[in-house]
Design a protein around this motif. Sequence first.
Motif, PDB file in Angstrom:
ATOM      1  N   HIS A 114       9.678 -11.015  23.279  1.00 50.80           N
ATOM      2  CA  HIS A 114       9.549  -9.648  23.492  1.00 50.80           C
ATOM      3  C   HIS A 114       8.127  -9.659  24.220  1.00 50.80           C
ATOM      4  O   HIS A 114       7.624  -8.194  24.054  1.00 50.80           O
ATOM      5  CB  HIS A 114       9.521  -8.979  21.899  1.00 50.80           C
ATOM      6  CG  HIS A 114       9.646  -7.741  22.220  1.00 50.80           C
ATOM      7  ND1 HIS A 114      10.203  -6.655  22.276  1.00 50.80           N
ATOM      8  CD2 HIS A 114       8.157  -6.986  21.574  1.00 50.80           C
ATOM      9  CE1 HIS A 114       9.731  -5.525  21.964  1.00 50.80           C
ATOM     10  NE2 HIS A 114       8.453  -5.293  21.499  1.00 50.80           N
ATOM     11  N   THR A 137       6.125  -6.696  26.009  1.00 51.75           N
ATOM     12  CA  THR A 137       5.219  -5.500  25.299  1.00 51.75           C
ATOM     13  C   THR A 137       3.856  -5.656  26.196  1.00 51.75           C
ATOM     14  O   THR A 137       2.502  -5.072  25.837  1.00 51.75           O
ATOM     15  CB  THR A 137       5.072  -5.644  24.142  1.00 51.75           C
ATOM     16  OG1 THR A 137       4.802  -6.942  23.656  1.00 51.75           O
ATOM     17  CG2 THR A 137       6.576  -5.708  23.516  1.00 51.75           C
ATOM     18  N   PRO A 162       6.913  -8.651  17.065  1.00 54.57           N
ATOM     19  CA  PRO A 162       6.420  -7.639  17.417  1.00 54.57           C
ATOM     20  C   PRO A 162       8.470  -6.957  17.654  1.00 54.57           C
ATOM     21  O   PRO A 162       8.829  -6.041  17.359  1.00 54.57           O
ATOM     22  CB  PRO A 162       6.274  -7.039  18.808  1.00 54.57           C
ATOM     23  CG  PRO A 162       4.963  -8.341  19.265  1.00 54.57           C
ATOM     24  CD  PRO A 162       5.452  -9.340  17.895  1.00 54.57           C
ATOM     25  N   GLN A 217       9.868  -5.734  14.279  1.00 54.67           N
ATOM     26  CA  GLN A 217       8.468  -4.446  13.770  1.00 54.67           C
ATOM     27  C   GLN A 217       9.270  -3.023  14.092  1.00 54.67           C
ATOM     28  O   GLN A 217       8.998  -1.889  13.474  1.00 54.67           O
ATOM     29  CB  GLN A 217       7.301  -4.724  14.049  1.00 54.67           C
ATOM     30  CG  GLN A 217       6.989  -5.623  13.847  1.00 54.67           C
ATOM     31  CD  GLN A 217       5.046  -5.734  14.162  1.00 54.67           C
ATOM     32  OE1 GLN A 217       5.103  -5.490  15.347  1.00 54.67           O
ATOM     33  NE2 GLN A 217       4.560  -7.238  13.377  1.00 54.67           N
ATOM     34  N   MET A 218      10.519  -3.202  14.647  1.00 56.75           N
ATOM     35  CA  MET A 218      11.529  -1.750  15.110  1.00 56.75           C
ATOM     36  C   MET A 218      12.450  -1.983  14.589  1.00 56.75           C
ATOM     37  O   MET A 218      13.333  -2.910  14.271  1.00 56.75           O
ATOM     38  CB  MET A 218      11.110  -1.645  16.949  1.00 56.75           C
ATOM     39  CG  MET A 218      12.030  -2.855  17.502  1.00 56.75           C
ATOM     40  SD  MET A 218      12.160  -3.174  18.858  1.00 56.75           S
ATOM     41  CE  MET A 218      10.122  -3.176  18.749  1.00 56.75           C
ATOM     42  N   ARG A 219      13.046  -0.802  15.025  1.00 58.48           N
ATOM     43  CA  ARG A 219      13.974   0.064  14.253  1.00 58.48           C
ATOM     44  C   ARG A 219      14.855  -0.778  14.904  1.00 58.48           C
ATOM     45  O   ARG A 219      15.417  -0.600  16.341  1.00 58.48           O
ATOM     46  CB  ARG A 219      14.188   1.576  13.755  1.00 58.48           C
ATOM     47  CG  ARG A 219      15.030   1.881  13.736  1.00 58.48           C
ATOM     48  CD  ARG A 219      15.454   4.071  14.014  1.00 58.48           C
ATOM     49  NE  ARG A 219      17.119   4.696  13.446  1.00 58.48           N
ATOM     50  CZ  ARG A 219      16.539   5.310  12.262  1.00 58.48           C
ATOM     51  NH1 ARG A 219      15.946   4.770  11.462  1.00 58.48           N
ATOM     52  NH2 ARG A 219      17.647   5.499  11.964  1.00 58.48           N
ATOM     53  N   THR A 266      10.446   2.195   9.253  1.00 58.15           N
ATOM     54  CA  THR A 266      10.905   2.060  10.670  1.00 58.15           C
ATOM     55  C   THR A 266      12.671   2.823   9.989  1.00 58.15           C
ATOM     56  O   THR A 266      13.314   3.574  10.937  1.00 58.15           O
ATOM     57  CB  THR A 266      11.227   0.432  11.182  1.00 58.15           C
ATOM     58  OG1 THR A 266      11.677   0.512   9.830  1.00 58.15           O
ATOM     59  CG2 THR A 266      10.296   0.194  11.841  1.00 58.15           C
ATOM     60  N   TYR A 321       1.613  -2.628   7.674  1.00 60.37           N
ATOM     61  CA  TYR A 321       2.495  -2.072   8.906  1.00 60.37           C
ATOM     62  C   TYR A 321       1.992  -2.840  10.013  1.00 60.37           C
ATOM     63  O   TYR A 321       0.594  -1.704  10.834  1.00 60.37           O
ATOM     64  CB  TYR A 321       3.378  -0.915   8.867  1.00 60.37           C
ATOM     65  CG  TYR A 321       4.205  -0.445  10.506  1.00 60.37           C
ATOM     66  CD1 TYR A 321       5.722  -1.373  10.365  1.00 60.37           C
ATOM     67  CD2 TYR A 321       3.802   0.342  11.137  1.00 60.37           C
ATOM     68  CE1 TYR A 321       6.095  -1.036  11.656  1.00 60.37           C
ATOM     69  CE2 TYR A 321       4.753   0.250  12.733  1.00 60.37           C
ATOM     70  CZ  TYR A 321       5.754  -0.066  12.298  1.00 60.37           C
ATOM     71  OH  TYR A 321       6.725   0.613  13.696  1.00 60.37           O
ATOM     72  N   GLY A 322       2.693  -3.056  11.275  1.00 58.96           N
ATOM     73  CA  GLY A 322       1.949  -3.431  12.623  1.00 58.96           C
ATOM     74  C   GLY A 322       0.915  -4.020  12.824  1.00 58.96           C
ATOM     75  O   GLY A 322       0.062  -3.969  13.878  1.00 58.96           O
ATOM     76  N   ASN A 332       0.296  -9.050  15.648  1.00 57.44           N
ATOM     77  CA  ASN A 332       1.870  -9.150  16.979  1.00 57.44           C
ATOM     78  C   ASN A 332       1.939 -10.579  17.046  1.00 57.44           C
ATOM     79  O   ASN A 332       2.524 -10.429  18.032  1.00 57.44           O
ATOM     80  CB  ASN A 332       1.535  -7.653  17.507  1.00 57.44           C
ATOM     81  CG  ASN A 332       0.303  -7.931  18.417  1.00 57.44           C
ATOM     82  OD1 ASN A 332      -0.449  -9.300  18.531  1.00 57.44           O
ATOM     83  ND2 ASN A 332       0.084  -7.259  19.311  1.00 57.44           N
ATOM     84  N   SER A 343       3.529   4.711  18.950  1.00 63.31           N
ATOM     85  CA  SER A 343       5.072   4.969  18.790  1.00 63.31           C
ATOM     86  C   SER A 343       5.100   4.681  17.502  1.00 63.31           C
ATOM     87  O   SER A 343       6.705   4.373  16.662  1.00 63.31           O
ATOM     88  CB  SER A 343       5.910   4.294  19.781  1.00 63.31           C
ATOM     89  OG  SER A 343       5.861   2.995  19.771  1.00 63.31           O
ATOM     90  N   ARG A 344       4.625   3.546  16.918  1.00 66.22           N
ATOM     91  CA  ARG A 344       4.963   2.573  15.272  1.00 66.22           C
ATOM     92  C   ARG A 344       3.590   2.866  14.945  1.00 66.22           C
ATOM     93  O   ARG A 344       4.035   2.760  13.528  1.00 66.22           O
ATOM     94  CB  ARG A 344       5.026   1.024  15.537  1.00 66.22           C
ATOM     95  CG  ARG A 344       6.065   1.120  16.941  1.00 66.22           C
ATOM     96  CD  ARG A 344       6.615  -0.015  16.685  1.00 66.22           C
ATOM     97  NE  ARG A 344       6.741  -1.103  17.798  1.00 66.22           N
ATOM     98  CZ  ARG A 344       6.422  -2.143  17.990  1.00 66.22           C
ATOM     99  NH1 ARG A 344       5.864  -2.499  17.328  1.00 66.22           N
ATOM    100  NH2 ARG A 344       6.656  -2.639  18.785  1.00 66.22           N
TER     101      ARG A 344
END
Length: 406
Positions: A69, A73, A199, A202-204, A248, A264-265, A268, A288-289
């Motif tokens: 990923h 990104t 990454p 770490q996302m929905r 998330t 969070y975040g 990476n 966005s996060r």
Amino acid sequence: MTTDYVAEILRATGTLRSGDPAGVTTIVQNALALAGLPGSGGGMAAGHPTRTTQMSQALLPGLDHTDQHSFRTGRLRRPLGEVIRSLQEGGKGLNLEGLPGLGRPLQVPELPLPDGAQFLEERYSCAAGTRRYRLYVPSTAADRLQGLIVMLHGCTQNPEDFAAGTGMNALAEEHRLLVVYPAQTGGDNSMSCWNWFRPGDQMRDAGEPAIIAGLTESLREQYAIPGDRIFVAGLSAGGAMAVIMGETYPELYSAVGVHSGLAYGSANDVMSAFAVMRGQAGIDPVPSRKPAARPEEGPRVIVFHGSADTTVHPSNAKAIVAGKGGTAGKISRIEPDAARGTRGYTRLVVKREDGTHGIESWMIDGAQHAWSGGHPSGSYTDPRGPDASAATVRFFLHGASDLPGT
């Protein structure tokens, strides 16, 4: 992976801990040769992704798997030469003793069960993947369950080990709670760490968050758990993943418990994970996060961290609180109890308008990288307390960790 290769990797870790990070280069080079990896015969060309991953796996247990990923990104890994230079510059200040991944989970016997209770062995599958899990169902489940807690173990641990160390099953029996312990697999992370630094995780609706959320939702429906009584907690890498779950899936979890975890975040890739664990500033989450800006937004959060933690620096607890908007709050001091041999701690509380505690942060005197108040039958536990499990359950169910009547 050959036994000789694993032995060389362990020797490299020991060499770094003994104060000779430069010697790690030669040892890892030999390990690469044993593994038959390209370029191991002479000099380690910077930037080779396979060798970078192997070096990362050797020196930061659990941080394996090249993050595909990252190419989408634009977040690329650092060259191997830079990894080695960083270790040479900061290796002496990085205490790897007790780092999850250097030990092995204890062989925990099956926990005794009250009459009518169950500790089930199950599996959950969805489009994002499959994980086994253990599920504690209290003997009083027929009388209507009061909530569900998702417990995420740390590196090298497993559900059985984590259940024994935290003592959460006994609390679940007392409070009529369902507790689920998802298991990270060795195939997804060689040290059974949740991949909090990747990454893609770490996302929905992707990766490990999608698996954990899907399991949570399936149990909520199966056992008719009230929607405002679903919680998640974890230790170390599991604590970092618990933070991710709260960010998330804020509509799914009412509160989050974080023990010795990370914001969070804050990482990476391997290098940023190494840096933030060491106490250096983490990366800024992409827009966005970004976490909620105020304590009133998102799930309530309780954080525990040892002031002497040399695996995940205590500054990470402050970063979690800051990310939730908890820059100001009431600070109280609980002195150690010499007679009982228990540790003191400093607690920060940020209240919400409804009187509940939106944020609690406990900094525990002299504690290292271990679950506070845990039972010694589990790994990474500190029996001297305070009891993080009991405080977490009170925080989840009653909106504050205070003992009844206080």
